[in-house]
Scaffold this motif. Structure first.
Motif, PDB file in Angstrom:
ATOM      1  N   SER A 159       0.817  -1.222   0.000  1.00  0.00           N
ATOM      2  CA  SER A 159       0.000   0.000   0.000  1.00  0.00           C
ATOM      3  C   SER A 159       0.847   1.267   0.000  1.00  0.00           C
ATOM      4  N   VAL A 160       2.172   1.101  -0.017  1.00  0.00           N
ATOM      5  CA  VAL A 160       3.080   2.252   0.039  1.00  0.00           C
ATOM      6  C   VAL A 160       3.562   2.587  -1.367  1.00  0.00           C
ATOM      7  N   GLY A 161       3.448   3.844  -1.753  1.00  0.00           N
ATOM      8  CA  GLY A 161       3.853   4.284  -3.073  1.00  0.00           C
ATOM      9  C   GLY A 161       5.332   4.581  -3.162  1.00  0.00           C
ATOM     10  N   PRO A 162       5.834   4.842  -4.360  1.00  0.00           N
ATOM     11  CA  PRO A 162       7.280   5.076  -4.546  1.00  0.00           C
ATOM     12  C   PRO A 162       7.783   6.345  -3.886  1.00  0.00           C
ATOM     13  N   ASP A 163       6.900   7.260  -3.514  1.00  0.00           N
ATOM     14  CA  ASP A 163       7.334   8.477  -2.826  1.00  0.00           C
ATOM     15  C   ASP A 163       7.179   8.371  -1.312  1.00  0.00           C
ATOM     16  N   GLY A 164       6.775   7.184  -0.823  1.00  0.00           N
ATOM     17  CA  GLY A 164       6.649   6.984   0.604  1.00  0.00           C
ATOM     18  C   GLY A 164       5.254   7.188   1.158  1.00  0.00           C
ATOM     19  N   GLY A 165       4.367   7.805   0.382  1.00  0.00           N
ATOM     20  CA  GLY A 165       2.972   7.948   0.784  1.00  0.00           C
ATOM     21  C   GLY A 165       2.168   6.749   0.324  1.00  0.00           C
ATOM     22  N   LYS A 166       0.872   6.937   0.202  1.00  0.00           N
ATOM     23  CA  LYS A 166       0.017   5.829  -0.227  1.00  0.00           C
ATOM     24  C   LYS A 166       0.257   5.496  -1.690  1.00  0.00           C
ATOM     25  N   CYS A 167       0.025   4.256  -2.050  1.00  0.00           N
ATOM     26  CA  CYS A 167       0.099   3.864  -3.456  1.00  0.00           C
ATOM     27  C   CYS A 167      -1.193   4.277  -4.151  1.00  0.00           C
ATOM     28  N   VAL A 168      -1.079   5.142  -5.136  1.00  0.00           N
ATOM     29  CA  VAL A 168      -2.270   5.645  -5.842  1.00  0.00           C
ATOM     30  C   VAL A 168      -2.564   4.854  -7.116  1.00  0.00           C
ATOM     31  N   ALA A 169      -1.778   3.799  -7.395  1.00  0.00           N
ATOM     32  CA  ALA A 169      -1.998   2.973  -8.580  1.00  0.00           C
ATOM     33  C   ALA A 169      -3.048   1.922  -8.300  1.00  0.00           C
ATOM     34  N   LYS A 170      -4.129   1.961  -9.055  1.00  0.00           N
ATOM     35  CA  LYS A 170      -5.246   1.041  -8.838  1.00  0.00           C
ATOM     36  C   LYS A 170      -5.124  -0.173  -9.750  1.00  0.00           C
ATOM     37  N   PRO A 171      -5.468  -1.352  -9.262  1.00  0.00           N
ATOM     38  CA  PRO A 171      -5.436  -2.543 -10.133  1.00  0.00           C
ATOM     39  C   PRO A 171      -6.397  -2.368 -11.309  1.00  0.00           C
ATOM     40  N   LYS A 172      -5.980  -2.869 -12.442  1.00  0.00           N
ATOM     41  CA  LYS A 172      -6.817  -2.740 -13.635  1.00  0.00           C
ATOM     42  C   LYS A 172      -7.481  -4.083 -13.926  1.00  0.00           C
TER      43      LYS A 172
END
Length: 459
Positions: A446-459
């Motif tokens: 759930s962690v994004g590449p910038d350290g915050g939440k992962c905003v990439a949603k499964p397609k």
């Protein structure tokens, strides 16, 4: 019913919900020109075109054009160019007239200045440079889906590209320029697109491709769903009239200083029955190309970095043509992730082939500029040479004789990926850049590449 996996159709019930508006509602037409977009003619050595918008008091599509001089006397030798009367378009921002003029008979490799008429008078002078007749070096910008968060997020990426890299002569847009369905009022979205690029859209010619979001959903008499081209596309872009039968408004090619750029329409091909016509036209247009390099631009990718399966219609019809006609670059969008793929067999096989001196076939790119992000699929760690997730990007490509230099940058201007294509007697050879790039950007749970939440949603 049309499939939602490729099209991204929004259920009709959802479409009936109130559509949000841009903050401050700033996009009513004014008494001076706005939404100015420059596009090249099929032969940009002698032709350019411009589209713009005014309030309804300015019916005439009137421009002045002059060879640029270095003092404030442009109007002294300017000629007046008048196109068809403006086309009325009503919207949530009120009525507006959309205008187009085509500048023809220009001198190659020459700086021109033009200005456009609004009901309050002439707008500012803008400049463009016609292409040279020879294969001179040049630089172009390739942007993936702008679509979502156009002004909030995508604008900084577009501006960083122009600010950080001088000399951009063309902009390639890989479709889904506006969401035109789910984010904002449609007119606001196109207003944000104009504001995001600002004066750059009026001085650097654009080569746009349609995405599925350039189309709007319609209901047939029998209750089934279909598509039609949205109203803003033909108003906002004055494109060459040399495209595929059945898709003339959205397919075309442009020859620019040793490169033939060919633009296809995947949505029309898949959903509106023009695949066979576009494929035949693609093959003919590549066969007739005298350019050193051939670059193809369209929306739905041959190799997906987000979806569980590749889009079979596109892959089956167009990939064999790209390979047989030795296309150099295939530039795409739609997946809201980044992928650079040089071999369907995967990155390890591709690297070994390069080390053994193998000729490189088409290089397939997918990129994203706006804020909507999709998660990477299970092939992403092994098939593409380089991927990114939850990352806004832009690409700067330099063409110089027998070499293409391709660089991908993040929104803040960090070098993320790159390669050199060198044309030799036996074909293209690809070399990875030896410049330092930042670490691969992917989500970890759930962690994004910038350290915050992962905003990439499964397609």
């Amino acid at each position: 019913m049309l499939g939602t996996a490729v099209l991204g159709l929004t259920p009709l019930a959802a479409q009936e919900q109130p559509v949000p508006r841009s903050a401050g509602t700033p996009y009513a037409a004014r008494n001076l020109p706005d939404r100015v977009v420059l596009t090249p003619a099929a032969d940009p050595t002698t032709g350019m075109a411009v589209a713009w918008r005014t309030d309804t008091a300015q019916d005439a599509s009137e421009a002045q054009l002059a060879v640029a001089v270095d003092g404030p006397t442009l109007e002294e030798k300017a000629i007046t160019v008048t196109g068809a009367p403006g086309t009325l378009k009503d919207s949530a921002n009120g009525p507006a007239l959309y205008h187009q003029d085509r500048f023809e008979g220009l001198t190659p490799d020459t700086v021109y200045a033009y200005r456009l008429k609004g009901s309050a008078g002439w707008g500012e002078w803008r400049q463009f440079h016609t292409a040279a007749t020879e294969a001179e070096p040049f630089r172009f910008l390739y942007l993936g889906d702008i679509q979502n968060g156009i002004l909030t997020y995508a604008s900084r990426v577009i501006r960083q590209a122009f600010h950080g890299h001088g000399g951009i002569e063309l902009v390639l847009l890989a479709g889904d320029i506006a969401a035109q369905r789910d984010d904002l009022d449609h007119d606001d979205e196109w207003g944000e697109f104009g504001e995001a690029g600002g004066y750059n859209w009026g001085i650097v010619p654009q080569l746009p491709a349609t995405g599925n979001h350039e189309y709007v959903d319609v209901i047939r008499p029998d209750g089934s769903e279909s598509r039609k081209l949205g109203p803003y596309w033909p108003l906002q872009f004055a494109l060459p009239d040399n495209g595929a039968p059945g898709a003339k408004a959205t397919t075309y090619y442009v020859d620019y200083q040793g490169v033939r750029f060919i633009v296809l329409d995947g949505t029309s091909a898949i959903d509106l029955g023009t695949m066979e016509q576009q494929t035949a036209w693609l093959d003919e247009t590549l066969a007739s190309s005298a350019a050193k390099w051939n670059v193809v631009l369209f929306h739905q990718p041959v190799f997906t970095c987000a979806r569980p399966e590749d889009i079979s219609e596109v892959k089956t019809a167009w990939k064999p043509v790209f390979e047989s006609r030795k296309v150099d670059l295939v530039l795409q969008g739609h997946d809201h992730c980044y992928s650079r793929l040089t071999s369907e067999a995967g990155r390890e096989v591709s690297a070994k082939k390069r080390a053994d001196g193998a000729v490189q076939g088409p290089v397939y790119l997918v990129s994203v500029t706006g804020s909507k992000m999709y998660g990477l699929n299970d092939r992403a760690p092994n098939q593409p040479d380089r991927v990114a997730e939850a990352t806004e990007l832009y690409q700067v490509i330099d063409v110089d004789g027998d070499q293409i230099s391709f660089r991908t940058y993040t929104a803040s201007g960090k070098l993320y990926d790159g390669f050199e294509l060198e044309r030799r007697a036996d074909g293209n050879h690809l070399t990875e850049i030896d410049e330092p790039v930042i670490a691969e950007r992917t989500c970890h749970g759930s962690v994004g590449p910038d350290g915050g939440k992962c905003v990439a949603k499964p397609k």
